[in-house]
Design a protein around this motif. Structure first.
Motif, mmCIF file in Angstrom:
data_model
loop_
_atom_site.group_PDB
_atom_site.id
_atom_site.type_symbol
_atom_site.label_atom_id
_atom_site.label_comp_id
_atom_site.label_asym_id
_atom_site.label_seq_id
_atom_site.Cartn_x
_atom_site.Cartn_y
_atom_site.Cartn_z
ATOM 1 N N UNK A 14 0.833 -1.219 0.000
ATOM 2 C CA UNK A 14 0.000 0.000 0.000
ATOM 3 C C UNK A 14 0.865 1.266 0.000
ATOM 4 N N UNK A 15 1.904 1.267 -0.849
ATOM 5 C CA UNK A 15 2.746 2.454 -1.008
ATOM 6 C C UNK A 15 3.825 2.624 0.038
ATOM 7 N N UNK A 16 3.917 1.703 1.004
ATOM 8 C CA UNK A 16 4.943 1.838 2.043
ATOM 9 C C UNK A 16 5.966 0.718 1.952
ATOM 10 N N UNK A 17 7.237 1.111 1.949
ATOM 11 C CA UNK A 17 8.311 0.125 1.927
ATOM 12 C C UNK A 17 8.306 -0.652 3.242
ATOM 13 N N UNK A 18 8.332 -1.981 3.159
ATOM 14 C CA UNK A 18 8.317 -2.814 4.360
ATOM 15 C C UNK A 18 9.753 -3.148 4.765
ATOM 16 N N UNK A 19 10.042 -3.083 6.048
ATOM 17 C CA UNK A 19 11.383 -3.432 6.526
ATOM 18 C C UNK A 19 11.700 -4.868 6.101
ATOM 19 N N UNK A 20 12.935 -5.102 5.584
ATOM 20 C CA UNK A 20 13.259 -6.449 5.089
ATOM 21 C C UNK A 20 13.067 -7.536 6.150
ATOM 22 N N UNK A 21 13.243 -7.193 7.428
ATOM 23 C CA UNK A 21 13.086 -8.206 8.481
ATOM 24 C C UNK A 21 11.644 -8.364 8.947
ATOM 25 N N UNK A 22 10.728 -7.533 8.425
ATOM 26 C CA UNK A 22 9.332 -7.638 8.878
ATOM 27 C C UNK A 22 8.761 -8.981 8.459
ATOM 28 N N UNK A 23 7.748 -9.410 9.192
ATOM 29 C CA UNK A 23 7.126 -10.693 8.897
ATOM 30 C C UNK A 23 6.532 -10.703 7.489
ATOM 31 N N UNK A 24 5.967 -9.556 7.116
ATOM 32 C CA UNK A 24 5.327 -9.463 5.802
ATOM 33 C C UNK A 24 6.372 -9.667 4.689
ATOM 34 N N UNK A 25 7.490 -8.887 4.785
ATOM 35 C CA UNK A 25 8.524 -8.975 3.745
ATOM 36 C C UNK A 25 9.147 -10.378 3.715
ATOM 37 N N UNK A 26 9.305 -10.967 4.888
ATOM 38 C CA UNK A 26 9.896 -12.313 4.950
ATOM 39 C C UNK A 26 8.995 -13.356 4.275
ATOM 40 N N UNK A 27 7.714 -13.204 4.487
ATOM 41 C CA UNK A 27 6.780 -14.171 3.867
ATOM 42 C C UNK A 27 6.778 -14.003 2.348
ATOM 43 N N UNK A 28 6.821 -12.743 1.900
ATOM 44 C CA UNK A 28 6.839 -12.487 0.456
ATOM 45 C C UNK A 28 8.124 -13.058 -0.152
ATOM 46 N N UNK A 29 9.278 -12.773 0.480
ATOM 47 C CA UNK A 29 10.554 -13.265 -0.054
ATOM 48 C C UNK A 29 10.614 -14.792 -0.029
ATOM 49 N N UNK A 30 10.073 -15.368 1.032
ATOM 50 C CA UNK A 30 10.039 -16.837 1.120
ATOM 51 C C UNK A 30 9.223 -17.428 -0.022
ATOM 52 N N UNK A 31 8.169 -16.744 -0.406
ATOM 53 C CA UNK A 31 7.331 -17.231 -1.505
ATOM 54 C C UNK A 31 8.056 -17.050 -2.850
ATOM 55 N N UNK A 32 8.736 -15.916 -3.007
ATOM 56 C CA UNK A 32 9.490 -15.688 -4.255
ATOM 57 C C UNK A 32 10.571 -16.757 -4.415
#
Ligand code: PMV
Length: 331
Positions: A76-94
């Protein structure tokens, strides 16, 4: 089997990734819930489930390769911290998709038009939209069924968000999960309405993965859940093919309350309800006693989703004036 082995064997080699267009996937609401995993590595469910997709409510996502050490995730237009749970789940899926291009890093831009993690299933639409965008970026040309299998690895209920309308998640029997995915149901139901009662939009404290594990491991009551779910699924199929709203609503409501009963019977107890959730339930029961064909369902959160038909809309709005209404099949 672990997911890395599965993906290595199963996913085709594609060319170097390119930027994708923006892909949409709808959120979905289960009428027969998925609760409990028989394999938590591959998100394989204990029971089959059935949902309805929410038309235009969901997630839009685009991805593009970047020259960086880590993925960049925007929500939603905001950069998520790489260690955040959200970013980790996205990267894990990628990671699943870049198995043959492990050096690739991506910028992911994702927009939800539903509240994130408030029991309104944004993870389902999120992983489904991301799977579509990654399919294009890595030129995989996978079918909707294959994308449903991949989305399931991100979040179980996401496998139903690859399709519109009513969708059944067939649980499958294989150890590799290649037969566990969403299957669309042909029938449509114009006028079927889902109203979102937002009790609390904050992120819940126990997510569905932890909640399922706790219930399965500690609630004796959970033993009766697979039977409840399989019976409800059959009755929901009947309700949909006969367009019997009373049957659909009553089965969905009882199914949701049965799931919550197993959660409450866990230890430590898991109660997603708030006082306003209970007040809304009691209002629904009172209105039903007064003759209104109104039912509800609830997921792992405090919010209610009301179920009704178009001809009850005005009466429902009178009692729930701030209701956000979705009609998955139009009026
Ligand atoms: O897909 P998950 O892991 O977020 O689990 C979803 C669980 C429920 O929303 C409670 C039920 C369902 O079938 O959507």
């Amino acid at each position: 089997m672990n997911r890395a082995e599965l993906i290595q064997q199963w996913l085709p080699h594609g060319p170097q990734p390119i930027a994708s267009e923006t892909h949409f996937a709808p959120s979905n609401i289960a009428l027969c819930k998925y609760w409990g995993k028989r394999d938590s590595e591959l998100n394989l469910p204990v029971n089959a489930s059935l949902s309805v997709s929410l038309d235009t409510l969901g997630t839009r996502t685009a991805v593009e390769p970047i020259d960086a050490d880590a993925d960049e995730v925007w929500l939603n237009g905001e950069r998520q911290a790489p260690q955040s749970r959200f970013a980790q789940r996205v990267s894990g899926f990628i990671d699943l998709f870049r198995v043959h291009h492990p050096q690739t890093r991506l910028r992911v831009r994702t927009e939800n038009n539903i509240p994130t993690a408030a029991g309104l299933a944004s993870s389902a639409s999120g992983f489904a939209a991301l799977a579509r965008a990654l399919n294009q970026a890595f030129a995989l040309e996978l079918s909707a069924t294959d994308l449903s299998i991949l989305a399931r690895l991100g979040s179980g209920s996401a496998c139903r968000s690859l399709f519109d309308g009513f969708v059944e998640w067939q649980m499958g029997v294989r150890d590799d999960g290649l037969d566990s995915h969403g299957v669309p149901i042909e029938a449509r139901w114009p006028g079927l309405s889902i109203g979102l009662v937002k009790v609390d939009e904050r992120e819940k404290s126990v997510d569905s993965r932890a909640g399922m594990r706790r219930t399965k491991e500690t609630a004796h009551l959970y033993q009766s859940w697979p039977l409840q779910a399989s019976t409800d699924l059959i009755r929901l199929r009947e309700a949909i093919s006969a367009r019997d709203f009373g049957l659909l609503g009553s089965v969905a409501e009882q199914n949701a309350l049965s799931m919550h009963a197993t959660m409450i019977a866990s230890w430590p107890p898991l109660l997603y309800w708030q006082p306003d959730s209970v007040a809304a339930m009691q209002k629904v029961w009172q209105l039903r006693n007064d003759g209104l064909a109104l039912y509800f369902t609830m997921d792992a959160g405090p919010n209610l989703k009301l179920l009704f038909e178009q001809d009850s809309r005005d009466a429902v709005l009178e009692h729930f004036p701030t209701l956000e209404i979705v009609q998955p099949f139009g009026v």
